[in-house]
Design an enzyme around this catalytic site. Sequence first.
Site, short mmCIF file in Angstrom:
data_model
loop_
_atom_site.label_atom_id
_atom_site.label_comp_id
_atom_site.label_asym_id
_atom_site.label_seq_id
_atom_site.Cartn_x
_atom_site.Cartn_y
_atom_site.Cartn_z
CG LEU A 44 -2.10 -1.01 1.11
CD1 LEU A 44 -2.99 -0.89 2.33
CD2 LEU A 44 -2.91 -0.81 -0.16
N GLY A 46 4.11 1.63 -0.88
CA GLY A 46 4.94 1.72 -2.08
C GLY A 46 4.13 1.97 -3.34
NE ARG A 338 -4.48 -5.76 16.13
CZ ARG A 338 -4.21 -5.59 14.84
NH1 ARG A 338 -2.96 -5.41 14.45
NH2 ARG A 338 -5.18 -5.59 13.95
CD GLU A 433 4.97 -4.07 9.36
OE1 GLU A 433 5.20 -4.83 10.32
OE2 GLU A 433 4.34 -4.45 8.35
CG LEU A 449 -5.04 -2.01 5.85
CD1 LEU A 449 -6.45 -2.53 5.55
CD2 LEU A 449 -4.06 -2.56 4.85
#
Length: 650
Positions: A44, A46, A338, A433, A449
């Site tokens: 996404l 790149g 998380r 990331e 995202l």
Amino acid sequence: MATLDSKIPDGTIAEKWNNFKAHQNLVNPANKRKLEILVVGSGLAGAAAAASLGELGFKVKCFCIQDSPRRAHSIAAQGGINAAKNYPNDGDTIYRLFYDTVKGGDYRAREANVYRLAEVSNNIIDQCVAQGVPFAREYGGLLDNRSFGGALVSRTFYARGQTGQQLLLGAYSALNKEISKGSVKMYTRREMLDLVLVDGRARGIITRNTMTGEIERHAGHAVILATGGYGNVFFLSTNAMNSNGSAAWQCYKKGAYFGNPCFVQIHPTCIPVHGDYQSKLTLMSESLRNDGRIWVPKNKEDAQKIQKGELKPTDIKEEDRDYYLERRYPAFGNLTPRDVASRAAKERCDAGYGVGSTGLAVYLDFADAIKRLGKDVIEARYGNLFQMYEKIVDDNPYETPMMIYPAIHYTMGGIWVDYELQTTIPGLFAGGEANFSDHGANRLGASALMQGLADGYFVLPYTVQHYLADQINVPFFKTDTPEFDKAEKDVREKLEKLLSIKGSKTVDSIHKKLGLIMWDHVGMARNKEGLEKAITEIRELRKEFWKEVKVPGSLKGVNVELEKATRVADFLELGELMAIDALDREESCGGHFREEYQTEEGEAMRNDEKFMYVSAWKFKGEDLDPELLKESLNYENIEVKTRNYKEAKS
């Protein structure tokens, strides 16, 4: 010498990004054609960056390790994408998204970057809708939203359980338009093996064609690194097996500082390990926690009988079930962040209440949701995820609770970048990331995202242009220069050395050993003794690798073992840096949990007085310890306090 200048613009936090754009340097259309940009990675971040820069008129080369940009690992982030549009009218704002992200990261992210991320999030949804991304819609036609961990509002846009795939197809279509137009040239099956510096600036890369084995040189005026994270240092992770940290690691060794390497995310909703011969783990989307309830037996005897196969989960009565997240964190329940949910699962399993044959699993149960909403609704929301689970586990999750357990997923650490996403090497940028900038010590669900597309569509096109404004008189670079000669020579020597060792140990066997060291000592729980042991063991394992590894084949043609060997060589060095960073950070925050620093209730205990900074590590040499530099984190718009997911308070 590069310094830790974060280059945050002046103004209030809501004005900073507009101030940057209002005063940035620009390149006129005729001059853009004179400048070439290398984009490494086609996920996404790149694909979005390459497409956007190509649309602006720059000459772009885009490289991906896969046979098509469509196979980038962004496809695996299926749960959703956050944005502060407040379509459900439940109280969401840009500030609240900003606040939740900083809080979710346990106050270890740079405030200005996170606000910009929240600010541009709404633009992402409009962009993707225009591209035809089939987001779920309500009956009236408005885009639907669901909840994700760490938030009390519904701000996650989704396309069933295929959000990453659909967003990637949108970015891929934009990229293909530019490829067809000629502004972007695509190079598939290429792996970046080194960064080329000319007069201290990033001016090119060395790649290997993984089909022919050919070593290639590529020059450009700037380089964008969008190669994802380094979770596969643990061997078993939710990452695709091709995912690796080698491109980022080579940039680190050329002078790009590495930020917060020990900040790694453990995802609580993964299919548990089921044997010694697994090559990867499978992520079950966090979106399942919207309707699924997580529990273990209240009685240890019941758990033991389940482990032995003497009881089924459906045999356990409702009053004998411990919905431990709902019990411990009543305000957020199953939608705790998380890191919190992962540690809670580990605590229950360590205490002997785990299920499955290994005792290292908990249940994710949809019985209540099916009874409340009907099977058809659950199937419409999560059908492909349920199908995937049944194919892997051979159990029907509509009838029997899923078994899940935490696993390595995302890396919040990465190449250090300033506000403009530029590294400490001029001309080298990092997005998605691959950089450290937006998530602190823990990433909230549906924010990967968001960051990838924010960086690619709405940040890098501005900041890279700003950098290139004074480069318009620099001609296209040739690759027959001493800098490219040396870089290629170094790459060839490393590859030939790996092929020449001819030891008795496979690459995978050494990678598995590294993974066990990392999981045992640099995983969900860490302590001083374990981290010191990990550093010693990794150093010994690295010696064993360079003495005993066996890499068959040659430099020519397809050689998957050679590809794996180059990555494991880098993982052995990166794993050591992660342990060093974790040892240095004597506190618990987010996904970094030092057992010595916890509250009486087992929650993370930060030390804001000593550790409210970004750890930026500088490479000093192969046999020298890295140097630690610190970027202080200053919070002017948020009150820093202990995270609380037990009460519905901001």
